[in-house]
Design a protein around this motif. Structure first.
Motif, PDB file in Angstrom:
ATOM      1  N   PHE A  82       0.846  -1.188   0.000  1.00  0.00           N
ATOM      2  CA  PHE A  82       0.000   0.000   0.000  1.00  0.00           C
ATOM      3  C   PHE A  82       0.884   1.241   0.000  1.00  0.00           C
ATOM      4  CE2 PHE A  82      -3.073  -3.027   1.239  1.00  0.00           C
ATOM      5  CZ  PHE A  82      -4.323  -2.472   1.423  1.00  0.00           C
ATOM      6  N   ARG A  83       0.319   2.357  -0.408  1.00  0.00           N
ATOM      7  CA  ARG A  83       0.915   3.645  -0.047  1.00  0.00           C
ATOM      8  C   ARG A  83       0.565   3.881   1.423  1.00  0.00           C
ATOM      9  NH1 ARG A  83       3.073   5.851  -4.392  1.00  0.00           N
ATOM     10  NH2 ARG A  83       2.137   5.446  -6.449  1.00  0.00           N
ATOM     11  N   VAL A  84       1.566   4.101   2.253  1.00  0.00           N
ATOM     12  CA  VAL A  84       1.314   4.163   3.694  1.00  0.00           C
ATOM     13  C   VAL A  84       1.367   5.589   4.247  1.00  0.00           C
ATOM     14  CG1 VAL A  84       2.005   1.786   4.087  1.00  0.00           C
ATOM     15  CG2 VAL A  84       3.726   3.600   4.264  1.00  0.00           C
ATOM     16  N   GLY A  85       1.439   6.585   3.367  1.00  0.00           N
ATOM     17  CA  GLY A  85       1.263   7.966   3.792  1.00  0.00           C
ATOM     18  C   GLY A  85       2.112   8.352   4.981  1.00  0.00           C
ATOM     19  N   SER A  86       1.458   8.843   6.016  1.00  0.00           N
ATOM     20  CA  SER A  86       2.167   9.462   7.137  1.00  0.00           C
ATOM     21  C   SER A  86       2.916   8.502   8.037  1.00  0.00           C
ATOM     22  CB  SER A  86       1.188  10.303   7.964  1.00  0.00           C
ATOM     23  OG  SER A  86       0.835  11.461   7.252  1.00  0.00           O
ATOM     24  N   ASP A  87       2.801   7.194   7.819  1.00  0.00           N
ATOM     25  CA  ASP A  87       3.735   6.292   8.502  1.00  0.00           C
ATOM     26  C   ASP A  87       5.168   6.654   8.124  1.00  0.00           C
ATOM     27  OD1 ASP A  87       2.151   4.340  10.011  1.00  0.00           O
ATOM     28  OD2 ASP A  87       1.300   3.845   8.070  1.00  0.00           O
ATOM     29  N   THR A  88       5.331   7.274   6.967  1.00  0.00           N
ATOM     30  CA  THR A  88       6.653   7.757   6.547  1.00  0.00           C
ATOM     31  C   THR A  88       7.267   8.661   7.608  1.00  0.00           C
ATOM     32  OG1 THR A  88       5.897   7.691   4.240  1.00  0.00           O
ATOM     33  CG2 THR A  88       7.869   9.001   4.703  1.00  0.00           C
ATOM     34  N   LYS A  89       6.438   9.442   8.284  1.00  0.00           N
ATOM     35  CA  LYS A  89       6.952  10.378   9.294  1.00  0.00           C
ATOM     36  C   LYS A  89       7.714   9.666  10.390  1.00  0.00           C
ATOM     37  CE  LYS A  89       3.470  14.018   8.626  1.00  0.00           C
ATOM     38  NZ  LYS A  89       2.726  13.473   7.469  1.00  0.00           N
ATOM     39  N   THR A  90       7.241   8.491  10.807  1.00  0.00           N
ATOM     40  CA  THR A  90       7.953   7.773  11.862  1.00  0.00           C
ATOM     41  C   THR A  90       9.319   7.323  11.377  1.00  0.00           C
ATOM     42  OG1 THR A  90       5.774   6.946  12.547  1.00  0.00           O
ATOM     43  CG2 THR A  90       7.694   6.028  13.645  1.00  0.00           C
ATOM     44  N   PHE A  91       9.415   6.843  10.135  1.00  0.00           N
ATOM     45  CA  PHE A  91      10.706   6.444   9.572  1.00  0.00           C
ATOM     46  C   PHE A  91      11.665   7.640   9.551  1.00  0.00           C
ATOM     47  CE2 PHE A  91       8.016   3.054   8.046  1.00  0.00           C
ATOM     48  CZ  PHE A  91       8.841   1.968   7.829  1.00  0.00           C
ATOM     49  N   VAL A  92      11.162   8.796   9.111  1.00  0.00           N
ATOM     50  CA  VAL A  92      12.000   9.991   9.022  1.00  0.00           C
ATOM     51  C   VAL A  92      12.449  10.440  10.411  1.00  0.00           C
ATOM     52  CG1 VAL A  92      12.017  12.438   8.359  1.00  0.00           C
ATOM     53  CG2 VAL A  92      11.012  10.718   6.831  1.00  0.00           C
ATOM     54  N   SER A  93      11.534  10.391  11.371  1.00  0.00           N
ATOM     55  CA  SER A  93      11.882  10.766  12.739  1.00  0.00           C
ATOM     56  C   SER A  93      12.960   9.850  13.305  1.00  0.00           C
ATOM     57  CB  SER A  93      10.633  10.717  13.629  1.00  0.00           C
ATOM     58  OG  SER A  93      10.949  11.091  14.949  1.00  0.00           O
ATOM     59  N   VAL A  94      12.854   8.555  13.021  1.00  0.00           N
ATOM     60  CA  VAL A  94      13.875   7.612  13.499  1.00  0.00           C
ATOM     61  C   VAL A  94      15.251   7.978  12.939  1.00  0.00           C
ATOM     62  CG1 VAL A  94      14.688   5.221  13.281  1.00  0.00           C
ATOM     63  CG2 VAL A  94      12.329   5.685  13.964  1.00  0.00           C
ATOM     64  N   VAL A  95      15.335   8.276  11.646  1.00  0.00           N
ATOM     65  CA  VAL A  95      16.622   8.647  11.052  1.00  0.00           C
ATOM     66  C   VAL A  95      17.155   9.931  11.683  1.00  0.00           C
ATOM     67  CG1 VAL A  95      17.775   9.377   8.931  1.00  0.00           C
ATOM     68  CG2 VAL A  95      16.201   7.438   8.890  1.00  0.00           C
ATOM     69  N   ALA A  96      16.263  10.921  11.879  1.00  0.00           N
ATOM     70  CA  ALA A  96      16.686  12.171  12.513  1.00  0.00           C
ATOM     71  C   ALA A  96      17.224  11.913  13.920  1.00  0.00           C
ATOM     72  CB  ALA A  96      15.531  13.159  12.554  1.00  0.00           C
ATOM     73  N   LEU A  97      16.535  11.071  14.690  1.00  0.00           N
ATOM     74  CA  LEU A  97      16.977  10.779  16.053  1.00  0.00           C
ATOM     75  C   LEU A  97      18.274   9.980  16.067  1.00  0.00           C
ATOM     76  CD1 LEU A  97      13.504  10.058  17.673  1.00  0.00           C
ATOM     77  CD2 LEU A  97      15.087  11.874  18.336  1.00  0.00           C
ATOM     78  N   GLN A  98      18.474   9.115  15.085  1.00  0.00           N
ATOM     79  CA  GLN A  98      19.760   8.423  14.991  1.00  0.00           C
ATOM     80  C   GLN A  98      20.896   9.418  14.774  1.00  0.00           C
ATOM     81  OE1 GLN A  98      19.035   5.629  11.829  1.00  0.00           O
ATOM     82  NE2 GLN A  98      18.274   4.030  13.206  1.00  0.00           N
ATOM     83  N   LEU A  99      20.660  10.415  13.924  1.00  0.00           N
ATOM     84  CA  LEU A  99      21.678  11.443  13.697  1.00  0.00           C
ATOM     85  C   LEU A  99      21.905  12.278  14.958  1.00  0.00           C
ATOM     86  CD1 LEU A  99      20.695  12.639  10.113  1.00  0.00           C
ATOM     87  CD2 LEU A  99      22.620  11.171  10.756  1.00  0.00           C
ATOM     88  N   PRO A 253       5.469  10.622  -5.786  1.00  0.00           N
ATOM     89  CA  PRO A 253       5.774  10.700  -4.350  1.00  0.00           C
ATOM     90  C   PRO A 253       6.356  12.028  -3.914  1.00  0.00           C
ATOM     91  CG  PRO A 253       7.339   9.278  -5.480  1.00  0.00           C
ATOM     92  CD  PRO A 253       6.266   9.586  -6.463  1.00  0.00           C
ATOM     93  N   SER A 254       6.837  12.835  -4.857  1.00  0.00           N
ATOM     94  CA  SER A 254       7.423  14.120  -4.469  1.00  0.00           C
ATOM     95  C   SER A 254       6.390  15.077  -3.897  1.00  0.00           C
ATOM     96  CB  SER A 254       8.116  14.767  -5.670  1.00  0.00           C
ATOM     97  OG  SER A 254       7.187  15.102  -6.685  1.00  0.00           O
ATOM     98  N   SER A 255       5.090  14.829  -4.146  1.00  0.00           N
ATOM     99  CA  SER A 255       4.050  15.703  -3.593  1.00  0.00           C
ATOM    100  C   SER A 255       3.919  15.569  -2.080  1.00  0.00           C
ATOM    101  CB  SER A 255       2.694  15.394  -4.244  1.00  0.00           C
ATOM    102  OG  SER A 255       2.676  15.820  -5.588  1.00  0.00           O
ATOM    103  N   VAL A 256       4.432  14.463  -1.543  1.00  0.00           N
ATOM    104  CA  VAL A 256       4.373  14.253  -0.089  1.00  0.00           C
ATOM    105  C   VAL A 256       5.741  13.936   0.506  1.00  0.00           C
ATOM    106  CG1 VAL A 256       1.935  13.637   0.174  1.00  0.00           C
ATOM    107  CG2 VAL A 256       3.536  11.915  -0.629  1.00  0.00           C
ATOM    108  N   TRP A 257       6.647  13.442  -0.252  1.00  0.00           N
ATOM    109  CA  TRP A 257       8.041  13.176   0.101  1.00  0.00           C
ATOM    110  C   TRP A 257       8.213  12.724   1.557  1.00  0.00           C
ATOM    111  CZ3 TRP A 257      12.491  16.480   1.952  1.00  0.00           C
ATOM    112  CH2 TRP A 257      13.711  15.837   1.742  1.00  0.00           C
ATOM    113  N   ALA A 258       8.951  13.479   2.365  1.00  0.00           N
ATOM    114  CA  ALA A 258       9.253  13.057   3.736  1.00  0.00           C
ATOM    115  C   ALA A 258       8.022  13.004   4.624  1.00  0.00           C
ATOM    116  CB  ALA A 258      10.285  13.997   4.353  1.00  0.00           C
ATOM    117  N   ALA A 259       6.919  13.551   4.168  1.00  0.00           N
ATOM    118  CA  ALA A 259       5.683  13.547   4.957  1.00  0.00           C
ATOM    119  C   ALA A 259       4.807  12.339   4.666  1.00  0.00           C
ATOM    120  CB  ALA A 259       4.882  14.824   4.694  1.00  0.00           C
ATOM    121  N   GLY A 260       5.061  11.606   3.534  1.00  0.00           N
ATOM    122  CA  GLY A 260       4.135  10.523   3.252  1.00  0.00           C
ATOM    123  C   GLY A 260       4.359   9.716   1.993  1.00  0.00           C
ATOM    124  N   ALA A 261       5.584   9.587   1.508  1.00  0.00           N
ATOM    125  CA  ALA A 261       5.820   8.964   0.198  1.00  0.00           C
ATOM    126  C   ALA A 261       5.981   7.452   0.225  1.00  0.00           C
ATOM    127  CB  ALA A 261       7.065   9.578  -0.450  1.00  0.00           C
TER     128      ALA A 261
END
Length: 373
Positions: A82-99, A253-261
Protein backbone atom coordinates in the motif's frame (compact mmCIF):
# COMPACT_ATOMS: atom_id res chain seq x y z
CA UNK A 1 -6.91 12.91 16.07
CA UNK A 2 -7.08 9.28 14.96
CA UNK A 3 -7.78 10.36 11.40
CA UNK A 4 -4.85 12.76 10.88
CA UNK A 5 -4.23 12.47 7.14
CA UNK A 6 -4.53 14.38 3.91
CA UNK A 7 -8.03 15.83 4.15
CA UNK A 8 -11.11 14.39 2.48
CA UNK A 9 -11.11 14.91 -1.26
CA UNK A 10 -13.98 17.05 -2.50
CA UNK A 11 -13.51 17.62 -6.23
CA UNK A 12 -12.52 14.92 -8.72
CA UNK A 13 -12.04 14.94 -12.50
CA UNK A 14 -12.33 12.05 -14.97
CA UNK A 15 -14.07 9.59 -12.63
CA UNK A 16 -13.97 5.93 -13.60
CA UNK A 17 -17.44 4.36 -13.49
CA UNK A 18 -17.51 0.73 -12.34
CA UNK A 19 -20.30 -1.68 -11.39
CA UNK A 20 -21.66 -1.24 -7.88
CA UNK A 21 -21.02 -4.92 -7.20
CA UNK A 22 -17.30 -4.67 -7.92
CA UNK A 23 -16.33 -4.54 -4.26
CA UNK A 24 -18.55 -7.24 -2.78
CA UNK A 25 -17.23 -8.50 0.60
CA UNK A 26 -15.51 -11.84 0.94
CA UNK A 27 -17.70 -14.59 2.35
CA UNK A 28 -15.03 -16.58 4.19
CA UNK A 29 -14.52 -15.82 7.90
CA UNK A 30 -11.43 -17.65 9.11
CA UNK A 31 -9.48 -16.97 12.27
CA UNK A 32 -11.77 -14.38 13.86
CA UNK A 33 -15.39 -14.27 12.67
CA UNK A 34 -16.19 -10.98 14.44
CA UNK A 35 -13.20 -9.13 13.00
CA UNK A 36 -13.85 -10.68 9.58
CA UNK A 37 -17.42 -9.38 9.78
CA UNK A 38 -16.11 -5.92 10.69
CA UNK A 39 -13.89 -5.93 7.57
CA UNK A 40 -16.83 -7.11 5.45
CA UNK A 41 -18.82 -4.17 6.85
CA UNK A 42 -16.07 -1.80 5.66
CA UNK A 43 -16.38 -3.20 2.15
CA UNK A 44 -20.17 -3.13 2.27
CA UNK A 45 -19.95 0.57 3.23
CA UNK A 46 -17.94 1.35 0.09
CA UNK A 47 -14.37 0.26 0.69
CA UNK A 48 -12.90 -1.60 -2.26
CA UNK A 49 -11.00 -3.80 0.17
CA UNK A 50 -9.81 -4.03 3.77
CA UNK A 51 -7.26 -6.10 5.64
CA UNK A 52 -6.26 -6.60 9.24
CA UNK A 53 -3.25 -8.31 10.83
CA UNK A 54 -3.40 -8.84 14.59
CA UNK A 55 -0.55 -10.14 16.77
CA UNK A 56 -1.69 -10.73 20.37
CA UNK A 57 1.72 -12.00 21.50
CA UNK A 58 0.71 -15.64 21.08
CA UNK A 59 -0.62 -15.93 17.56
CA UNK A 60 -1.06 -13.79 14.46
CA UNK A 61 -4.22 -13.68 12.39
CA UNK A 62 -4.45 -12.20 8.88
CA UNK A 63 -7.84 -11.32 7.43
CA UNK A 64 -8.97 -9.65 4.21
CA UNK A 65 -12.19 -8.59 2.53
CA UNK A 66 -12.90 -7.17 -0.92
CA UNK A 67 -10.35 -6.79 -3.67
CA UNK A 68 -6.92 -5.35 -4.42
CA UNK A 69 -8.03 -4.18 -7.86
CA UNK A 70 -11.46 -3.56 -9.31
CA UNK A 71 -10.76 -3.94 -13.02
CA UNK A 72 -9.51 -6.47 -13.84
CA UNK A 73 -10.63 -7.92 -10.55
CA UNK A 74 -7.80 -9.12 -8.33
CA UNK A 75 -8.00 -10.72 -4.91
CA UNK A 76 -6.72 -8.81 -1.89
CA UNK A 77 -4.13 -10.78 0.03
CA UNK A 78 -2.48 -9.84 3.36
CA UNK A 79 0.87 -9.35 1.59
CA UNK A 80 -0.41 -6.49 -0.61
CA UNK A 81 1.71 -3.33 -0.65
CA UNK A 82 0.00 0.00 0.00
CA UNK A 83 0.91 3.65 -0.05
CA UNK A 84 1.31 4.16 3.69
CA UNK A 85 1.26 7.97 3.79
CA UNK A 86 2.17 9.46 7.14
CA UNK A 87 3.73 6.29 8.50
CA UNK A 88 6.65 7.76 6.55
CA UNK A 89 6.95 10.38 9.29
CA UNK A 90 7.95 7.77 11.86
CA UNK A 91 10.71 6.44 9.57
CA UNK A 92 12.00 9.99 9.02
CA UNK A 93 11.88 10.77 12.74
CA UNK A 94 13.88 7.61 13.50
CA UNK A 95 16.62 8.65 11.05
CA UNK A 96 16.69 12.17 12.51
CA UNK A 97 16.98 10.78 16.05
CA UNK A 98 19.76 8.42 14.99
CA UNK A 99 21.68 11.44 13.70
CA UNK A 100 20.99 13.18 17.02
CA UNK A 101 22.48 10.17 18.80
CA UNK A 102 25.55 10.47 16.58
CA UNK A 103 25.82 14.20 17.43
CA UNK A 104 25.35 15.22 13.82
CA UNK A 105 22.09 16.94 14.75
CA UNK A 106 20.50 18.38 17.88
CA UNK A 107 16.79 18.57 18.60
CA UNK A 108 17.39 22.19 19.57
CA UNK A 109 18.89 23.02 16.17
CA UNK A 110 16.81 25.62 14.35
CA UNK A 111 15.48 25.58 10.83
CA UNK A 112 17.43 28.79 10.22
CA UNK A 113 20.68 27.08 11.25
CA UNK A 114 20.35 24.37 8.60
CA UNK A 115 18.14 26.06 5.99
CA UNK A 116 18.80 29.81 6.16
CA UNK A 117 15.95 31.99 4.95
CA UNK A 118 13.68 29.11 3.95
CA UNK A 119 10.80 29.82 6.36
CA UNK A 120 9.77 32.98 8.24
CA UNK A 121 10.78 32.94 11.90
CA UNK A 122 12.99 29.92 11.23
CA UNK A 123 15.38 31.03 13.97
CA UNK A 124 12.68 30.15 16.53
CA UNK A 125 11.57 26.82 15.04
CA UNK A 126 13.57 23.79 16.22
CA UNK A 127 13.91 20.29 14.85
CA UNK A 128 11.97 19.03 17.87
CA UNK A 129 9.07 21.33 16.95
CA UNK A 130 9.07 19.94 13.42
CA UNK A 131 9.03 16.34 14.62
CA UNK A 132 6.25 16.85 17.20
CA UNK A 133 4.14 19.32 15.16
CA UNK A 134 4.50 22.31 17.47
CA UNK A 135 6.11 24.65 14.90
CA UNK A 136 2.86 26.37 13.97
CA UNK A 137 3.69 26.15 10.26
CA UNK A 138 0.73 25.91 7.89
CA UNK A 139 0.11 22.49 6.33
CA UNK A 140 0.71 22.90 2.59
CA UNK A 141 -1.69 19.99 1.96
CA UNK A 142 -4.56 22.20 3.16
CA UNK A 143 -3.90 24.81 0.48
CA UNK A 144 -6.91 24.87 -1.89
CA UNK A 145 -4.90 25.57 -5.03
CA UNK A 146 -2.38 22.83 -4.29
CA UNK A 147 -5.19 20.39 -3.67
CA UNK A 148 -7.03 21.24 -6.87
CA UNK A 149 -3.83 20.90 -8.89
CA UNK A 150 -3.01 17.62 -7.19
CA UNK A 151 -6.41 16.18 -8.07
CA UNK A 152 -6.13 17.37 -11.65
CA UNK A 153 -2.73 15.68 -12.04
CA UNK A 154 -1.45 13.58 -9.11
CA UNK A 155 1.54 12.49 -11.21
CA UNK A 156 3.00 16.01 -11.39
CA UNK A 157 6.42 16.19 -9.69
CA UNK A 158 7.18 18.87 -7.09
CA UNK A 159 10.26 19.89 -5.16
CA UNK A 160 10.37 20.18 -1.36
CA UNK A 161 11.00 23.91 -1.68
CA UNK A 162 7.86 24.32 -3.80
CA UNK A 163 5.83 22.64 -1.04
CA UNK A 164 7.40 24.87 1.61
CA UNK A 165 6.69 27.97 -0.49
CA UNK A 166 3.00 26.98 -0.52
CA UNK A 167 3.04 26.80 3.28
CA UNK A 168 4.87 30.13 3.52
CA UNK A 169 2.07 31.81 1.58
CA UNK A 170 -0.19 31.28 4.62
CA UNK A 171 0.18 32.76 8.10
CA UNK A 172 1.29 30.36 10.83
CA UNK A 173 -1.32 28.74 13.05
CA UNK A 174 0.50 29.96 16.17
CA UNK A 175 3.92 31.07 17.36
CA UNK A 176 6.60 28.33 17.45
CA UNK A 177 6.02 26.11 20.47
CA UNK A 178 2.69 27.80 21.22
CA UNK A 179 0.38 24.90 20.35
CA UNK A 180 0.00 21.69 18.38
CA UNK A 181 -1.17 21.35 14.79
CA UNK A 182 -0.53 18.40 12.47
CA UNK A 183 1.33 19.75 9.45
CA UNK A 184 3.00 17.89 6.60
CA UNK A 185 5.21 20.95 6.10
CA UNK A 186 7.08 20.05 9.29
CA UNK A 187 8.35 16.80 7.85
CA UNK A 188 9.29 18.26 4.48
CA UNK A 189 11.59 20.59 6.44
CA UNK A 190 12.81 17.77 8.69
CA UNK A 191 13.71 15.75 5.58
CA UNK A 192 15.75 18.64 4.17
CA UNK A 193 17.55 19.10 7.50
CA UNK A 194 18.38 15.39 7.68
CA UNK A 195 19.82 15.55 4.16
CA UNK A 196 21.85 18.67 4.95
CA UNK A 197 23.26 17.23 8.17
CA UNK A 198 24.15 13.86 6.64
CA UNK A 199 25.09 14.87 3.11
CA UNK A 200 22.96 12.02 1.77
CA UNK A 201 19.54 11.62 0.14
CA UNK A 202 16.73 10.95 2.60
CA UNK A 203 15.50 7.95 0.63
CA UNK A 204 18.94 6.35 0.83
CA UNK A 205 19.24 7.04 4.56
CA UNK A 206 15.89 5.40 5.31
CA UNK A 207 16.90 2.38 3.24
CA UNK A 208 20.32 2.00 4.86
CA UNK A 209 19.33 2.76 8.45
CA UNK A 210 15.87 1.19 8.74
CA UNK A 211 14.67 -0.85 5.77
CA UNK A 212 17.75 -3.02 5.31
CA UNK A 213 18.63 -3.63 8.99
CA UNK A 214 15.06 -4.79 9.69
CA UNK A 215 14.77 -6.84 6.50
CA UNK A 216 11.70 -4.94 5.28
CA UNK A 217 11.48 -6.55 1.84
CA UNK A 218 8.14 -5.00 0.89
CA UNK A 219 8.96 -1.45 2.00
CA UNK A 220 10.29 1.30 -0.24
CA UNK A 221 10.77 5.05 -0.51
CA UNK A 222 9.81 5.26 -4.20
CA UNK A 223 11.08 7.84 -6.65
CA UNK A 224 8.43 7.18 -9.33
CA UNK A 225 4.64 6.90 -9.53
CA UNK A 226 4.88 3.11 -9.55
CA UNK A 227 4.33 0.74 -6.61
CA UNK A 228 6.66 -2.22 -7.07
CA UNK A 229 5.38 -5.78 -6.77
CA UNK A 230 1.92 -7.02 -5.84
CA UNK A 231 -0.06 -4.10 -4.46
CA UNK A 232 -3.54 -2.80 -3.76
CA UNK A 233 -4.83 -0.12 -6.10
CA UNK A 234 -6.04 3.02 -4.35
CA UNK A 235 -9.49 4.42 -5.16
CA UNK A 236 -11.63 7.46 -4.64
CA UNK A 237 -15.21 6.34 -3.89
CA UNK A 238 -18.37 7.50 -5.68
CA UNK A 239 -19.22 9.81 -2.77
CA UNK A 240 -16.07 11.77 -3.61
CA UNK A 241 -16.06 11.52 -7.40
CA UNK A 242 -19.78 12.06 -7.90
CA UNK A 243 -19.74 9.07 -10.25
CA UNK A 244 -17.91 5.73 -9.88
CA UNK A 245 -14.66 4.63 -8.31
CA UNK A 246 -11.56 6.42 -9.62
CA UNK A 247 -8.21 4.63 -9.56
CA UNK A 248 -5.68 7.06 -8.04
CA UNK A 249 -2.85 4.59 -7.50
CA UNK A 250 -0.34 6.54 -9.60
CA UNK A 251 0.86 9.44 -7.44
CA UNK A 252 4.18 11.20 -7.78
CA UNK A 253 5.77 10.70 -4.35
CA UNK A 254 7.42 14.12 -4.47
CA UNK A 255 4.05 15.70 -3.59
CA UNK A 256 4.37 14.25 -0.09
CA UNK A 257 8.04 13.18 0.10
CA UNK A 258 9.25 13.06 3.74
CA UNK A 259 5.68 13.55 4.96
CA UNK A 260 4.14 10.52 3.25
CA UNK A 261 5.82 8.96 0.20
CA UNK A 262 6.60 5.44 1.40
CA UNK A 263 5.03 2.13 0.38
CA UNK A 264 4.89 -0.98 2.54
CA UNK A 265 2.71 -3.89 3.61
CA UNK A 266 1.19 -5.05 6.88
CA UNK A 267 3.98 -7.47 7.78
CA UNK A 268 6.70 -4.86 7.32
CA UNK A 269 4.80 -2.18 9.23
CA UNK A 270 4.34 -4.59 12.14
CA UNK A 271 8.04 -5.41 12.09
CA UNK A 272 9.06 -1.75 12.00
CA UNK A 273 6.85 -0.49 14.83
CA UNK A 274 7.47 -3.52 17.03
CA UNK A 275 11.23 -3.10 16.57
CA UNK A 276 10.97 0.61 17.31
CA UNK A 277 9.04 0.13 20.55
CA UNK A 278 11.44 -2.62 21.61
CA UNK A 279 14.32 -0.17 21.36
CA UNK A 280 16.09 -1.83 18.43
CA UNK A 281 16.47 1.33 16.33
CA UNK A 282 17.39 4.06 18.82
CA UNK A 283 19.76 4.52 21.73
CA UNK A 284 18.04 4.89 25.13
CA UNK A 285 18.35 8.70 25.22
CA UNK A 286 16.76 9.07 21.80
CA UNK A 287 14.11 6.45 22.65
CA UNK A 288 13.08 8.65 25.57
CA UNK A 289 12.81 11.63 23.24
CA UNK A 290 10.72 9.60 20.78
CA UNK A 291 8.22 8.83 23.53
CA UNK A 292 8.15 12.29 25.14
CA UNK A 293 4.60 13.39 24.42
CA UNK A 294 2.85 16.60 23.56
CA UNK A 295 -0.59 16.17 25.08
CA UNK A 296 -3.15 17.10 22.45
CA UNK A 297 -6.34 15.70 23.98
CA UNK A 298 -7.19 13.58 27.05
CA UNK A 299 -6.75 10.35 25.06
CA UNK A 300 -4.24 11.47 22.41
CA UNK A 301 -0.61 12.61 22.57
CA UNK A 302 2.10 12.93 19.95
CA UNK A 303 5.75 12.05 20.46
CA UNK A 304 8.42 12.56 17.81
CA UNK A 305 6.65 11.05 14.82
CA UNK A 306 4.59 8.71 16.99
CA UNK A 307 0.96 8.54 18.13
CA UNK A 308 0.47 7.76 21.83
CA UNK A 309 -3.22 7.03 22.17
CA UNK A 310 -5.56 5.63 24.80
CA UNK A 311 -8.18 3.43 23.16
CA UNK A 312 -11.00 1.56 24.85
CA UNK A 313 -8.97 -1.62 25.45
CA UNK A 314 -5.61 -0.05 26.27
CA UNK A 315 -2.81 2.37 25.36
CA UNK A 316 -1.30 2.08 21.89
CA UNK A 317 1.77 3.48 20.13
CA UNK A 318 2.18 3.91 16.38
CA UNK A 319 0.87 6.07 13.57
CA UNK A 320 -1.69 6.18 10.81
CA UNK A 321 -1.15 6.81 7.15
CA UNK A 322 -3.45 8.71 4.82
CA UNK A 323 -2.82 9.58 1.19
CA UNK A 324 -5.54 9.87 -1.47
CA UNK A 325 -6.84 6.37 -2.11
CA UNK A 326 -5.27 4.73 0.94
CA UNK A 327 -5.56 4.73 4.72
CA UNK A 328 -3.83 2.57 7.35
CA UNK A 329 -3.19 2.28 11.08
CA UNK A 330 -0.35 0.48 12.81
CA UNK A 331 -0.43 0.21 16.61
CA UNK A 332 1.70 -1.71 19.11
CA UNK A 333 1.69 -2.01 22.87
CA UNK A 334 4.36 -0.20 24.90
CA UNK A 335 6.71 -3.18 24.84
CA UNK A 336 6.39 -3.79 21.10
CA UNK A 337 5.19 -7.33 21.78
CA UNK A 338 1.67 -7.02 20.35
CA UNK A 339 0.47 -5.15 17.30
CA UNK A 340 -2.31 -4.53 14.80
CA UNK A 341 -2.33 -3.24 11.26
CA UNK A 342 -5.54 -2.14 9.56
CA UNK A 343 -5.40 -1.07 5.89
CA UNK A 344 -7.94 0.05 3.30
CA UNK A 345 -7.20 1.07 -0.33
CA UNK A 346 -10.08 3.55 -0.60
CA UNK A 347 -10.34 7.21 0.39
CA UNK A 348 -12.45 7.25 3.58
CA UNK A 349 -15.72 9.16 3.50
CA UNK A 350 -18.46 9.76 6.05
CA UNK A 351 -19.92 6.28 5.50
CA UNK A 352 -16.57 4.54 5.93
CA UNK A 353 -15.18 6.27 9.01
CA UNK A 354 -17.68 4.73 11.51
CA UNK A 355 -17.16 1.16 10.30
CA UNK A 356 -13.39 1.68 10.08
CA UNK A 357 -13.37 2.92 13.67
CA UNK A 358 -15.35 -0.12 14.77
CA UNK A 359 -12.93 -2.48 13.00
CA UNK A 360 -9.91 -0.64 14.43
CA UNK A 361 -11.22 -0.74 18.01
CA UNK A 362 -12.06 -4.43 17.67
CA UNK A 363 -8.59 -5.21 16.30
CA UNK A 364 -6.92 -3.35 19.19
CA UNK A 365 -9.03 -5.25 21.71
CA UNK A 366 -8.02 -8.51 20.04
CA UNK A 367 -4.39 -7.39 20.32
CA UNK A 368 -4.79 -7.02 24.08
CA UNK A 369 -6.86 -10.20 24.39
CA UNK A 370 -9.82 -8.25 25.75
CA UNK A 371 -13.48 -8.09 24.73
CA UNK A 372 -14.45 -4.81 23.03
CA UNK A 373 -16.25 -2.32 25.25
Amino acid sequence: MRHASIRTLLVICAALVLPATAAAPASAARGDPALQAALDDVVAAGGTGALAVVDDGRRTIQLTSGVARLEPRQALRPSARFRVGSDTKTFVSVVALQLVGERRLRLTDTVEHWLPGLVPNGQNITLRMLLNHTSGLFDYGADETFFAEFLADPTRPRTPRELIAIANSHPPSFEPGGGWSYSNTNYILAGLIVEKASGRALERLVEQRVIRPLGLRSTAFPATTRIAGYHAHGYLPPSVTGAGYRDITAVDPSSVWAAGAMTSNATDLRTFYEALLRGRLLAPAQQRELLTPVVVAPTFSYGLGLFIEQLSCGPVFGHNGGIPGYVSWTYTDRAGERSIVLMMPTQPDDALFPVLTKALDLAVCRMFGRPPL
